[in-house]
Write a protein that holds these residues in place. Structure first.
Motif, mmCIF file in Angstrom:
data_model
loop_
_atom_site.group_PDB
_atom_site.id
_atom_site.type_symbol
_atom_site.label_atom_id
_atom_site.label_comp_id
_atom_site.label_asym_id
_atom_site.label_seq_id
_atom_site.Cartn_x
_atom_site.Cartn_y
_atom_site.Cartn_z
ATOM 1 N N LEU A 8 35.972 48.431 40.541
ATOM 2 C CA LEU A 8 35.472 47.063 40.446
ATOM 3 C C LEU A 8 34.074 46.943 41.042
ATOM 4 N N ILE A 11 31.481 48.746 38.770
ATOM 5 C CA ILE A 11 31.107 47.929 37.608
ATOM 6 C C ILE A 11 30.149 46.821 38.045
ATOM 7 N N ALA A 12 30.446 46.181 39.165
ATOM 8 C CA ALA A 12 29.560 45.136 39.681
ATOM 9 C C ALA A 12 28.183 45.712 39.995
ATOM 10 N N VAL A 50 27.877 39.248 42.346
ATOM 11 C CA VAL A 50 28.618 39.909 41.264
ATOM 12 C C VAL A 50 29.798 40.705 41.841
ATOM 13 N N SER A 51 29.613 41.324 42.987
ATOM 14 C CA SER A 51 30.719 42.050 43.640
ATOM 15 C C SER A 51 31.821 41.086 44.062
ATOM 16 N N ALA A 54 33.739 40.205 41.008
ATOM 17 C CA ALA A 54 34.592 41.330 40.608
ATOM 18 C C ALA A 54 35.828 41.436 41.499
ATOM 19 N N GLY A 58 39.662 40.866 40.485
ATOM 20 C CA GLY A 58 40.654 41.895 40.799
ATOM 21 C C GLY A 58 41.866 41.314 41.499
#
Length: 131
Positions: A8, A11-12, A50-51, A54, A58
């Motif tokens: 995750l 991707i972020a 963004v994290s 994500a 999740g």
């Protein structure tokens, strides 16, 4: 849970470093000027935001359970380390002092930069999984 958290965050990271980074941020974030510090801060802020999205997704969609304080610390770590590494001088210093100075002129700095970011993401994911 560590692998899922790492994916995750990875991707972020890709979204933030490539798809969402502006030309202005890329061109100015290493400058030792007010504009440079603002560009680096904005870019690191994108990583944090963004994290956070994500990790939230999740938790919501994948049922991951992690503590909010651990997530906050991980996000601060991601933002802080990202801002530090992206000032570029830490990567140059590392390569110059570890026997890789010649590799700088052959594009190696980008690889060392990304490796530092991945290490930071790994630490964040491990800390979240452990806490």
């Amino acid at each position: 849970m560590f692998p899922t958290l790492f994916i995750l965050l990875f991707i972020a990271h890709l979204l933030s470093d490539y798809a969402l980074q502006t030309d202005h941020q890329s061109e100015h974030k290493a400058l030792r000027t007010t504009a440079g510090y603002w560009a680096a801060t904005a870019h690191a802020g994108t990583h944090v935001l963004v994290s956070a999205v994500a990790l939230g997704l999740g938790g919501l969609l994948l049922g991951l359970s992690f503590s909010l304080p651990a997530a906050v610390v991980a996000l601060l770590w991601i933002g802080g380390t990202h801002a530090f590494v992206d000032r570029r001088w830490p990567v140059t210093w590392w390569m110059t002092n570890t026997g890789s100075k010649d590799w700088i002129s052959h594009g190696g700095a980008a690889h060392v930069d990304q490796t530092a970011h991945m290490a930071a993401l790994g630490i964040a994911a491990m800390a979240m999984a452990a806490l």
